[in-house]
Scaffold this motif. Structure first.
Motif, PDB file in Angstrom:
ATOM      1  N   VAL A 335     -14.592 -18.530 -56.942  1.00 11.61           N
ATOM      2  CA  VAL A 335     -15.624 -17.989 -56.048  1.00 11.61           C
ATOM      3  C   VAL A 335     -15.976 -16.584 -56.535  1.00 11.61           C
ATOM      4  CG1 VAL A 335     -16.196 -17.348 -53.679  1.00 11.61           C
ATOM      5  CG2 VAL A 335     -14.751 -19.347 -54.119  1.00 11.61           C
ATOM      6  N   VAL A 336     -17.240 -16.372 -56.879  1.00  7.14           N
ATOM      7  CA  VAL A 336     -17.656 -15.119 -57.517  1.00  7.14           C
ATOM      8  C   VAL A 336     -18.964 -14.629 -56.886  1.00  7.14           C
ATOM      9  CG1 VAL A 336     -16.556 -15.704 -59.716  1.00  7.14           C
ATOM     10  CG2 VAL A 336     -18.936 -16.372 -59.288  1.00  7.14           C
ATOM     11  N   GLU A 337     -19.382 -13.458 -57.371  1.00 14.75           N
ATOM     12  CA  GLU A 337     -20.709 -12.913 -57.114  1.00 14.75           C
ATOM     13  C   GLU A 337     -21.357 -12.626 -58.461  1.00 14.75           C
ATOM     14  OE1 GLU A 337     -20.487 -10.587 -52.887  1.00 14.75           O
ATOM     15  OE2 GLU A 337     -19.672  -9.565 -54.651  1.00 14.75           O
ATOM     16  N   CYS A 338     -22.671 -12.908 -58.571  1.00 16.34           N
ATOM     17  CA  CYS A 338     -23.325 -12.805 -59.870  1.00 16.34           C
ATOM     18  C   CYS A 338     -24.678 -12.112 -59.708  1.00 16.34           C
ATOM     19  CB  CYS A 338     -23.508 -14.201 -60.475  1.00 16.34           C
ATOM     20  SG  CYS A 338     -24.278 -14.173 -62.114  1.00 16.34           S
ATOM     21  N   ARG A 339     -25.041 -11.300 -60.727  1.00 17.75           N
ATOM     22  CA  ARG A 339     -26.340 -10.624 -60.756  1.00 17.75           C
ATOM     23  C   ARG A 339     -27.363 -11.591 -61.353  1.00 17.75           C
ATOM     24  NH1 ARG A 339     -24.795  -5.459 -64.078  1.00 17.75           N
ATOM     25  NH2 ARG A 339     -27.064  -5.115 -63.996  1.00 17.75           N
ATOM     26  N   GLN A 345     -28.953  -6.883 -58.025  1.00 17.11           N
ATOM     27  CA  GLN A 345     -28.419  -7.443 -56.785  1.00 17.11           C
ATOM     28  C   GLN A 345     -27.444  -8.579 -57.094  1.00 17.11           C
ATOM     29  OE1 GLN A 345     -29.239  -6.336 -53.643  1.00 17.11           O
ATOM     30  NE2 GLN A 345     -27.545  -7.642 -52.999  1.00 17.11           N
ATOM     31  N   TYR A 346     -26.283  -8.585 -56.427  1.00 16.63           N
ATOM     32  CA  TYR A 346     -25.272  -9.644 -56.557  1.00 16.63           C
ATOM     33  C   TYR A 346     -25.506 -10.697 -55.480  1.00 16.63           C
ATOM     34  CZ  TYR A 346     -22.404  -7.136 -59.980  1.00 16.63           C
ATOM     35  OH  TYR A 346     -21.954  -6.514 -61.106  1.00 16.63           O
ATOM     36  N   TYR A 347     -25.282 -11.993 -55.877  1.00 18.80           N
ATOM     37  CA  TYR A 347     -25.417 -13.111 -54.942  1.00 18.80           C
ATOM     38  C   TYR A 347     -24.174 -13.985 -55.049  1.00 18.80           C
ATOM     39  CZ  TYR A 347     -30.283 -11.653 -54.871  1.00 18.80           C
ATOM     40  OH  TYR A 347     -31.423 -10.920 -54.752  1.00 18.80           O
ATOM     41  N   PRO A 348     -23.672 -14.497 -53.910  1.00 17.01           N
ATOM     42  CA  PRO A 348     -22.428 -15.296 -53.934  1.00 17.01           C
ATOM     43  C   PRO A 348     -22.652 -16.682 -54.531  1.00 17.01           C
ATOM     44  CG  PRO A 348     -23.337 -15.240 -51.721  1.00 17.01           C
ATOM     45  CD  PRO A 348     -24.173 -14.313 -52.539  1.00 17.01           C
ATOM     46  N   GLY A 349     -21.569 -17.210 -55.214  1.00 16.34           N
ATOM     47  CA  GLY A 349     -21.627 -18.552 -55.777  1.00 16.34           C
ATOM     48  C   GLY A 349     -20.273 -18.955 -56.322  1.00 16.34           C
ATOM     49  N   ARG A 350     -20.271 -19.997 -57.211  1.00 20.69           N
ATOM     50  CA  ARG A 350     -19.039 -20.499 -57.833  1.00 20.69           C
ATOM     51  C   ARG A 350     -19.272 -20.725 -59.317  1.00 20.69           C
ATOM     52  NH1 ARG A 350     -15.073 -22.526 -54.413  1.00 20.69           N
ATOM     53  NH2 ARG A 350     -15.638 -22.555 -52.192  1.00 20.69           N
ATOM     54  N   ILE A 351     -18.147 -20.662 -60.092  1.00 21.58           N
ATOM     55  CA  ILE A 351     -18.201 -20.968 -61.513  1.00 21.58           C
ATOM     56  C   ILE A 351     -18.286 -22.483 -61.638  1.00 21.58           C
ATOM     57  CG2 ILE A 351     -17.013 -20.838 -63.726  1.00 21.58           C
ATOM     58  CD1 ILE A 351     -17.966 -18.147 -62.766  1.00 21.58           C
ATOM     59  N   ALA A 352     -19.399 -22.981 -62.171  1.00 15.90           N
ATOM     60  CA  ALA A 352     -19.549 -24.429 -62.364  1.00 15.90           C
ATOM     61  C   ALA A 352     -18.971 -24.867 -63.701  1.00 15.90           C
ATOM     62  CB  ALA A 352     -21.034 -24.807 -62.292  1.00 15.90           C
ATOM     63  N   ILE A 362     -23.440 -20.916 -63.273  1.00 20.19           N
ATOM     64  CA  ILE A 362     -23.220 -20.484 -61.898  1.00 20.19           C
ATOM     65  C   ILE A 362     -23.999 -21.386 -60.946  1.00 20.19           C
ATOM     66  CG2 ILE A 362     -23.357 -18.567 -60.264  1.00 20.19           C
ATOM     67  CD1 ILE A 362     -21.462 -18.081 -62.621  1.00 20.19           C
ATOM     68  N   ASP A 363     -23.296 -21.884 -59.913  1.00 21.82           N
ATOM     69  CA  ASP A 363     -23.954 -22.563 -58.792  1.00 21.82           C
ATOM     70  C   ASP A 363     -23.940 -21.611 -57.606  1.00 21.82           C
ATOM     71  OD1 ASP A 363     -24.265 -24.768 -60.338  1.00 21.82           O
ATOM     72  OD2 ASP A 363     -22.578 -25.889 -59.499  1.00 21.82           O
ATOM     73  N   TYR A 364     -25.135 -21.084 -57.247  1.00 23.79           N
ATOM     74  CA  TYR A 364     -25.222 -20.116 -56.154  1.00 23.79           C
ATOM     75  C   TYR A 364     -25.135 -20.832 -54.807  1.00 23.79           C
ATOM     76  CZ  TYR A 364     -26.670 -16.657 -59.606  1.00 23.79           C
ATOM     77  OH  TYR A 364     -26.709 -15.807 -60.685  1.00 23.79           O
ATOM     78  N   ASP A 365     -24.696 -20.062 -53.798  1.00 20.12           N
ATOM     79  CA  ASP A 365     -24.536 -20.644 -52.462  1.00 20.12           C
ATOM     80  C   ASP A 365     -25.871 -21.056 -51.841  1.00 20.12           C
ATOM     81  OD1 ASP A 365     -21.892 -20.171 -52.839  1.00 20.12           O
ATOM     82  OD2 ASP A 365     -21.751 -18.490 -51.391  1.00 20.12           O
ATOM     83  N   GLY A 367     -28.171 -22.661 -53.355  1.00 24.28           N
ATOM     84  CA  GLY A 367     -28.665 -23.852 -54.027  1.00 24.28           C
ATOM     85  C   GLY A 367     -29.227 -23.596 -55.402  1.00 24.28           C
ATOM     86  N   ASP A 368     -29.484 -22.355 -55.786  1.00 26.48           N
ATOM     87  CA  ASP A 368     -30.004 -22.050 -57.111  1.00 26.48           C
ATOM     88  C   ASP A 368     -28.900 -22.197 -58.145  1.00 26.48           C
ATOM     89  OD1 ASP A 368     -31.767 -21.364 -59.027  1.00 26.48           O
ATOM     90  OD2 ASP A 368     -32.064 -19.283 -58.390  1.00 26.48           O
ATOM     91  N   LYS A 369     -29.303 -22.385 -59.409  1.00 27.53           N
ATOM     92  CA  LYS A 369     -28.350 -22.544 -60.499  1.00 27.53           C
ATOM     93  C   LYS A 369     -28.779 -21.661 -61.651  1.00 27.53           C
ATOM     94  CE  LYS A 369     -27.338 -27.400 -59.346  1.00 27.53           C
ATOM     95  NZ  LYS A 369     -25.927 -27.195 -58.946  1.00 27.53           N
ATOM     96  N   GLU A 370     -27.800 -21.223 -62.450  1.00 27.79           N
ATOM     97  CA  GLU A 370     -28.080 -20.398 -63.622  1.00 27.79           C
ATOM     98  C   GLU A 370     -27.073 -20.747 -64.703  1.00 27.79           C
ATOM     99  OE1 GLU A 370     -29.376 -15.762 -64.505  1.00 27.79           O
ATOM    100  OE2 GLU A 370     -28.035 -16.229 -62.819  1.00 27.79           O
ATOM    101  N   ARG A 371     -27.553 -20.811 -65.948  1.00 29.29           N
ATOM    102  CA  ARG A 371     -26.711 -21.250 -67.057  1.00 29.29           C
ATOM    103  C   ARG A 371     -26.514 -20.116 -68.057  1.00 29.29           C
ATOM    104  NH1 ARG A 371     -25.841 -24.163 -63.743  1.00 29.29           N
ATOM    105  NH2 ARG A 371     -26.349 -26.380 -63.526  1.00 29.29           N
ATOM    106  N   ASN A 372     -25.317 -20.152 -68.729  1.00 28.23           N
ATOM    107  CA  ASN A 372     -25.001 -19.214 -69.817  1.00 28.23           C
ATOM    108  C   ASN A 372     -25.147 -17.764 -69.364  1.00 28.23           C
ATOM    109  OD1 ASN A 372     -24.561 -21.360 -71.729  1.00 28.23           O
ATOM    110  ND2 ASN A 372     -26.813 -21.539 -71.915  1.00 28.23           N
ATOM    111  N   VAL A 373     -24.518 -17.431 -68.228  1.00 37.08           N
ATOM    112  CA  VAL A 373     -24.561 -16.081 -67.681  1.00 37.08           C
ATOM    113  C   VAL A 373     -23.469 -15.240 -68.349  1.00 37.08           C
ATOM    114  CG1 VAL A 373     -24.385 -14.683 -65.594  1.00 37.08           C
ATOM    115  CG2 VAL A 373     -25.423 -16.971 -65.501  1.00 37.08           C
TER     116      VAL A 373
END
Length: 556
Positions: A335-339, A345-352, A362-365, A367-373
């Motif tokens: 469980v992390v926070e990611c810019r 700005q940091y947003y809560p999510g999980r390491i996918a 990153i899978d954000y809480d 529903g958004d997703k981000e790859r290769n962060v």
């Protein structure tokens, strides 16, 4: 075609109705003019009869004729006003036809007025001839009366002479006594007859003089009235011509104003269309720029990923899994926070997923997703214990959940209270008191090469040549920053190549593919890329809006 034909038929029917109304109005005006002429003729006849009648009867007849003529003139004026009103209404729908017909009508009216004037002049001449004839007859009658009186006087004189001769014969014997008496009687009779005859002659001359004066006055009055009538008609014609000219001028002015308004409308429409086209072009250009920037960013990230993968593959033989991939600080499920997007700005999510090159999916809480962060953009939820009250001091740069909400906002510790709470001064000017330590974490250090918030820099506003003093106010993406200028202006998403930190100098030689701002046609700087190095201090620049130019280094 049927609709157009129906419209033509309706227009033709309207024109026919208008023509009929104008014809009726002209007929009414013509009838009124004829009545006026008849009334004028009646007035002339009345004036001729007035020469033999008493003054009172003549004045009454003239007054009646004048009243009739005035009434007919009023009717003619009303008919004319009605005709003019209808013509004005018709002129709005068929201006050119109405003008042509009006010109023809005016010519006809001029001809009719000329004929009427000629007829009136002929009638006046006939009346004057009749008056002269009457005067001649009156003079002949007076001459006959005078001759008759002279004959009577001759007869009386002859009778007196006969009586005298008889008296002489009867009293011949008394010639001596009565001679003187008879001579006196004869002289007295002759003097009386001569005096009577002289008196009658004087009276006759006075009557002739009065009659001649009356005839002269009558002719002068008729001539004066005829001249006044002609002048009134000329004045009415002049007023009508002036009114027609004024109406034509007003119509021309109205048409000019309408044409000017149509021109202004066309200009406004052209300006609006130009603004819309400019806005569309600007949006398309911005979309192209954004797409190109995203493509460049993705290419750079992929190049970095490939480089890191290659480096990780070289080191993989000596490394083993130990709580994460490649010794990473995070593992799948943390469980992390990611810019997001590299922003502030940091947003809560999980390491996918954890990748060998120390990047993460990153899978954000929300529903958004981000790859290769990058690992530098990630931290464990709660800031790895940095939110402990013992580690926070006044003046520390921190991030705080305003009002206990889910989002963190940058600020500083304004005051630390003994009960473990803190007063916060946010970077946007807001303030908050007695905030619990659990809502606070220390601000993350910027990634390698990234400019920190508050860094004083020089920025070329809008891509222009001259830089202005400013401060970094957040990162909105890879090499994109929000800028707060010292003069109060604000600019978002400014690329890194427009920002100059303290000690940095602009490079003299450019390389292929570099993003630049170059002077385009019109002397304005526009964004583009170095498409080719030409040598001799010249470069081929491919502008973002599609144009391509060869420019010297001083223009870049």
């Amino acid at each position: 075609a049927g609709v157009a034909g129906g419209g033509d038929e309706e227009a033709a029917a309207r024109r026919l109705q208008e023509e009929q109304r104008r014809t009726e109005a002209e007929a009414q005006a013509e009838a009124a003019r004829i009545k006026v002429e008849e009334a004028e003729a009646a007035r002339l006849v009345a004036l001729q009869k007035a020469a033999a009648e008493e003054a009172a009867a003549a004045e009454a007849a003239v007054a009646e004729a004048n009243a009739i003529a005035e009434a007919e003139k009023l009717k003619a004026q009303e008919a004319e006003e009605k005709r003019v009103a209808e013509e004005n209404k018709a002129r709005e729908q068929a201006e050119r036809e109405a003008l042509a017909k009006e010109k023809a009508q005016e010519e006809a009216w001029e001809a009719q007025r000329a004929a009427a004037k000629k007829a009136a002049a002929e009638k006046a001449e006939a009346a004057r001839a009749e008056a002269a004839k009457a005067e001649a007859e009156e003079a002949a009658r007076l001459e006959a009366e005078r001759a008759e009186q002279e004959a009577k006087l001759q007869e009386e004189k002859a009778e007196a002479e006969r009586k005298l001769q008889k008296a002489r014969e009867e009293e011949k014997r008394r010639e001596a006594e009565a001679k003187e008496k008879e001579e006196e009687v004869a002289a007295a009779a002759a003097a009386a007859a001569a005096a009577k005859l002289e008196q009658e002659r004087r009276e006759q001359k006075e009557r002739e003089s009065r009659l001649e004066q009356e005839m002269i006055e009558r002719r002068e009055r008729e001539e004066r009235e005829a001249e006044e009538k002609a002048e009134a008609e000329r004045e009415a014609a002049r007023r009508e011509a002036r009114e027609r000219e004024r109406q034509l001028q007003e119509e021309k002015e109205a048409e000019a104003e309408a044409e000017a308004e149509r021109q202004r409308t066309r200009e406004r429409e052209d300006a609006a269309a130009a603004a819309i086209r400019e806005k569309e072009e600007r949006m398309q250009r911005m979309a192209r720029e954004s797409a190109e920037k995203r493509a460049a960013q993705q290419q750079a990230e992929m190049a970095a990923i490939n480089a890191r993968r290659a480096a990780a593959a070289e080191e993989k033989e000596g490394d083993g899994p130990s709580g994460g991939v490649g010794g990473a600080a995070f593992k799948q499920g943390d469980v992390v926070e990611c810019r997001h997007g590299g922003g502030a700005q940091y947003y809560p999510g999980r390491i996918a997923r954890a990748h060998p090159n120390n990047t993460f999916d990153i899978d954000y809480d929300d529903g958004d997703k981000e790859r290769n962060v990058r690992q530098s953009y990630i931290r464990k939820l709660g800031g790895d214990g940095d939110g402990g009250g013992d580690s926070l001091r006044e003046g520390d740069s921190i991030e705080c959940r305003h009002g206990g909400g889910p989002h963190y906002y940058p600020g500083k510790i304004a005051r630390a209270h003994p009960d473990g709470t803190f007063d916060i001064a946010y970077d946007d000017g807001d303030e908050e008191s007695k905030v619990r330590a659990a809502y606070i974490r220390k601000a993350a250090a910027p990634a390698e090469g990234e400019l920190a918030n508050g860094t004083e820099v020089q920025v070329r506003h809008g891509g222009q040549r001259e830089p202005f003093p400013a401060k970094i106010d957040g990162c909105t993406g890879p090499d994109l920053y929000n800028i707060a200028y010292d003069d109060g202006d604000y600019e978002r998403g400014v690329p890194r190549f427009r920002i100059q930190c303290a000690g940095e100098r602009q490079k003299r030689d450019l390389e292929l593919g570099w993003q630049v701002d170059a002077m385009c046609d019109g002397g304005r700087y526009r964004p583009g890329k170095v498409a080719k190095v030409l040598g001799g201090g010249q470069y081929a620049i491919a502008f973002d809006h599609g144009e391509r130019q060869n420019l010297e280094r001083r223009m870049i």
